[in-house]
Design a protein around this motif. Structure first.
Motif, PDB file in Angstrom:
ATOM      1  N   GLY A   1      29.508  48.832  33.127  1.00 50.47           N
ATOM      2  CA  GLY A   1      30.265  47.790  33.833  1.00 50.47           C
ATOM      3  C   GLY A   1      30.778  46.687  32.920  1.00 50.47           C
ATOM      4  N   GLN A   2      30.400  46.730  31.652  1.00 51.43           N
ATOM      5  CA  GLN A   2      30.806  45.677  30.726  1.00 51.43           C
ATOM      6  C   GLN A   2      32.332  45.616  30.562  1.00 51.43           C
ATOM      7  N   TRP A   3      32.893  44.432  30.690  1.00 51.66           N
ATOM      8  CA  TRP A   3      34.336  44.167  30.542  1.00 51.66           C
ATOM      9  C   TRP A   3      35.197  45.013  31.481  1.00 51.66           C
ATOM     10  N   VAL A   4      34.618  45.344  32.633  1.00 49.63           N
ATOM     11  CA  VAL A   4      35.412  46.071  33.634  1.00 49.63           C
ATOM     12  C   VAL A   4      35.605  45.162  34.845  1.00 49.63           C
ATOM     13  N   ARG A   5      36.865  45.011  35.257  1.00 49.50           N
ATOM     14  CA  ARG A   5      37.144  44.267  36.491  1.00 49.50           C
ATOM     15  C   ARG A   5      37.201  45.291  37.611  1.00 49.50           C
ATOM     16  N   ARG A   6      36.368  45.114  38.609  1.00 43.38           N
ATOM     17  CA  ARG A   6      36.256  46.096  39.687  1.00 43.38           C
ATOM     18  C   ARG A   6      37.428  46.009  40.667  1.00 43.38           C
ATOM     19  N   ALA A   7      37.853  47.150  41.134  1.00 42.69           N
ATOM     20  CA  ALA A   7      38.878  47.194  42.183  1.00 42.69           C
ATOM     21  C   ALA A   7      38.398  46.360  43.366  1.00 42.69           C
ATOM     22  N   GLY A   8      39.266  45.507  43.882  1.00 42.53           N
ATOM     23  CA  GLY A   8      38.916  44.725  45.073  1.00 42.53           C
ATOM     24  C   GLY A   8      37.989  43.560  44.813  1.00 42.53           C
ATOM     25  N   GLU A   9      37.713  43.255  43.537  1.00 45.42           N
ATOM     26  CA  GLU A   9      36.762  42.153  43.319  1.00 45.42           C
ATOM     27  C   GLU A   9      37.372  40.796  43.702  1.00 45.42           C
ATOM     28  N   ASP A  10      38.681  40.695  43.700  1.00 40.49           N
ATOM     29  CA  ASP A  10      39.332  39.458  44.148  1.00 40.49           C
ATOM     30  C   ASP A  10      39.528  39.505  45.667  1.00 40.49           C
ATOM     31  N   VAL A  11      40.176  40.544  46.144  1.00 34.53           N
ATOM     32  CA  VAL A  11      40.504  40.648  47.571  1.00 34.53           C
ATOM     33  C   VAL A  11      40.213  42.062  48.053  1.00 34.53           C
ATOM     34  N   THR A  12      39.500  42.192  49.179  1.00 37.26           N
ATOM     35  CA  THR A  12      39.329  43.533  49.757  1.00 37.26           C
ATOM     36  C   THR A  12      40.343  43.717  50.884  1.00 37.26           C
ATOM     37  N   ARG A  13      40.763  44.951  51.067  1.00 36.86           N
ATOM     38  CA  ARG A  13      41.774  45.273  52.071  1.00 36.86           C
ATOM     39  C   ARG A  13      41.308  44.831  53.463  1.00 36.86           C
ATOM     40  N   GLY A  14      42.240  44.264  54.241  1.00 37.21           N
ATOM     41  CA  GLY A  14      41.916  43.924  55.634  1.00 37.21           C
ATOM     42  C   GLY A  14      41.288  42.548  55.826  1.00 37.21           C
ATOM     43  N   THR A  15      41.029  41.843  54.745  1.00 36.57           N
ATOM     44  CA  THR A  15      40.418  40.520  54.947  1.00 36.57           C
ATOM     45  C   THR A  15      41.496  39.453  55.116  1.00 36.57           C
ATOM     46  N   VAL A  16      41.139  38.374  55.836  1.00 35.96           N
ATOM     47  CA  VAL A  16      42.030  37.222  55.960  1.00 35.96           C
ATOM     48  C   VAL A  16      41.854  36.413  54.673  1.00 35.96           C
ATOM     49  N   VAL A  17      42.886  36.423  53.871  1.00 32.62           N
ATOM     50  CA  VAL A  17      42.796  35.796  52.562  1.00 32.62           C
ATOM     51  C   VAL A  17      43.129  34.313  52.659  1.00 32.62           C
ATOM     52  N   LEU A  18      44.128  34.009  53.461  1.00 29.88           N
ATOM     53  CA  LEU A  18      44.485  32.612  53.736  1.00 29.88           C
ATOM     54  C   LEU A  18      44.697  32.522  55.248  1.00 29.88           C
ATOM     55  N   ALA A  19      44.136  31.491  55.843  1.00 31.36           N
ATOM     56  CA  ALA A  19      44.154  31.414  57.305  1.00 31.36           C
ATOM     57  C   ALA A  19      45.254  30.497  57.808  1.00 31.36           C
ATOM     58  N   ARG A  20      45.723  30.814  58.993  1.00 29.63           N
ATOM     59  CA  ARG A  20      46.649  29.960  59.736  1.00 29.63           C
ATOM     60  C   ARG A  20      46.092  28.538  59.752  1.00 29.63           C
ATOM     61  N   GLY A  21      46.960  27.569  59.501  1.00 27.27           N
ATOM     62  CA  GLY A  21      46.501  26.177  59.510  1.00 27.27           C
ATOM     63  C   GLY A  21      46.083  25.690  58.136  1.00 27.27           C
TER      64      GLY A  21
END
Ligand code: AMP
Ligand code: MG
Length: 427
Positions: free
Chosen positions: A142-162
């Motif tokens: 896992g060294q120096w590997v950025r995992r798929a979805g580590e920032d955002v996973t599919r289907g999540t509300v990343v920024l909300a209304r308001g």
């Protein structure tokens, strides 16, 4: 016209909390929405939930320039692995041949079968007929590997209304593939200054100013503050201290705006055209808020003409520049956020305060809750601007925040006080 009793020195002071609660209870979020380019959405309030249709990053990738390996193949320092492929960012990787490594660059996809990256600095290239590298450090999986979805996973509300969009928010929206965003309409605000003593900079040079004349400074910071808080400003300039002129300005403004904001003419004993004019066209409450600076404050509404319906909000700020500035930050700011649909709780109307030691003394307690202009110093404490007069705008430029000091409280050097940063009040 049923005028409320004129405030006198004996009018009981309204607490800032009560004024805030009353003011915010009058706001209903504007319903209008529009679509804007993500590029232009800084400071705007989202009118939709941003749900991610993908994961960010889309696949495992390297966070270093180096060599992708199967960690188990590096049994100890000094192992030599043949370089079986080269993977640059934006290019596809083949499955890693067992017992080899892949030259890899930052952001490039990890080849299937590899589970770690050895950074370039921990390797030595081996020449000759095989192209290989000497791996000098044993990697962890896992060294120096950025995992798929580590920032955002599919289907999540990343920024909300308001939510109010920040520069980082724009970047995040773009990382989801959004070129356009649905945002709340900007509140339309008509701004005008009152006071016959006011002169616009540029109209009269300093040496030719008549006795008693002053430059209109409030107009400049109020306009800038309104822009910062997402307002679309119509600057109506200086309205003369005459009843007909004031009524005419209010009438036109009400039809085309959500809020009319004025400065000046709300003090006790003022020869005041705002009050009777707003009362004639709607209603007005003149408050004496238990805060310093900024005691006089007016809230009301102005009826719209025949072709427009409903009411336009009216807020009258005090004329003294620091009072005007501080009451904007403490009261108008949350009002505008609510108007744009930010789900701001009453308890969040003021940004959170930080407890910091006072490096000054306040020997005379005021009977009002005081907002002192202060600045953090290198020793981690707060210095007080020496002149706290509500006319001294220098204090607000010199300072980096306000000490929220309860009514009737003196401050001794070293006491912990509540500091609210201007940066938070301007965000
Ligand atoms: P008022 O609230 O109208 O009684 O004004 C209080 C003080 O603030 C007076 O000294 C005014 O001259 C000053 N003042 C009012 N409006 C402005 C302005 N737009 N710019 C600078 N000073 C102002
Ligand atoms: Mg005045």
């Amino acid at each position: 016209m049923n005028a409320p009793p004129r405030p006198t020195a004996r009018t009981p002071l309204l607490s800032l909390d009560a004024a805030m609660a009353d003011l915010l209870s009058r706001v209903q979020a504007l319903t209008a929405e529009e679509t804007v380019a993500t590029f232009d959405a800084d400071g705007r309030v989202l009118a939709e939930d941003l749900v991610s249709a993908l994961q960010v990053p889309p696949n495992d990738n390297s966070s270093m320039d180096g060599y992708a390996v199967r960690a188990a193949d590096v049994t100890g320092p000094g192992v030599v692995l043949r370089v079986s492929q080269r993977i640059a960012a934006g290019h596809e990787a083949q499955a890693l041949e067992p017992g080899t490594c892949a030259r890899i660059f930052t952001g490039a996809p990890m080849p299937e079968g590899a589970d770690a990256v050895v950074m370039q600095e921990d390797t030595i290239e081996v020449g000759g007929n095989i192209h290989g590298v000497h791996i000098q450090a044993v990697p962890e999986v896992g060294q120096w590997v950025r995992r798929a979805g580590e920032d955002v996973t599919r289907g999540t509300v990343v920024l909300a209304r308001g939510q109010r969009l920040s520069p980082a928010g724009l970047g995040l929206a773009a990382s989801l593939g959004r070129a356009h965003l649905s945002v709340k309409a900007r509140p339309r605000v008509a701004l005008f200054s009152t006071g016959d003593e006011l002169v616009m900079p540029g109209e009269v040079p300093p040496e030719a100013m008549k006795p008693g004349a002053i430059y209109n400074s409030n107009r400049f910071f109020l306009r800038a503050l309104l822009h910062r808080m997402g307002g679309e400003v119509s600057d109506l300039g200086i309205v003369p201290d005459r009843r007909e002129a004031t009524i005419a300005a209010l009438k036109t403004a009400a039809d085309h705006h959500d809020l009319i904001l004025t400065s000046g003419g709300v003090s006790v004993g003022e020869e005041d055209h705002i009050k009777p004019s707003v009362q004639q066209l709607g209603s007005l409450d003149l408050w004496q808020i238990g805060m310093k600076p900024g005691k006089p404050f007016a809230y009301g509404s102005v009826r719209r003409g025949a072709d427009a319906s409903g009411l336009c909000h009216f807020i009258g700020l005090p004329g003294n520049p620091v009072s005007s500035f501080v009451t904007f930050l403490l009261l108008v700011r949350p009002f505008l956020l609510r108007l744009q649909g930010v789900p701001l709780e009453l308890s969040q109307a003021l940004p959170a305060a930080t407890r910091l030691p006072a490096h000054f003394n306040l020997v005379r307690a005021d009977k009002r809750r005081e907002f002192l202009r202060v600045r953090r110093n290198a020793a981690g404490g707060l210095d007080l601007f020496p002149n706290q007069s509500s006319g001294v705008l220098t204090s607000a430029v010199w300072g980096d925040g306000l000490v929220d000091n309860p009514a009737g409280t003196t401050i001794a050097h070293g006491d912990l006080v509540s500091w609210i940063s201007f940066a938070d009040l301007l965000a």
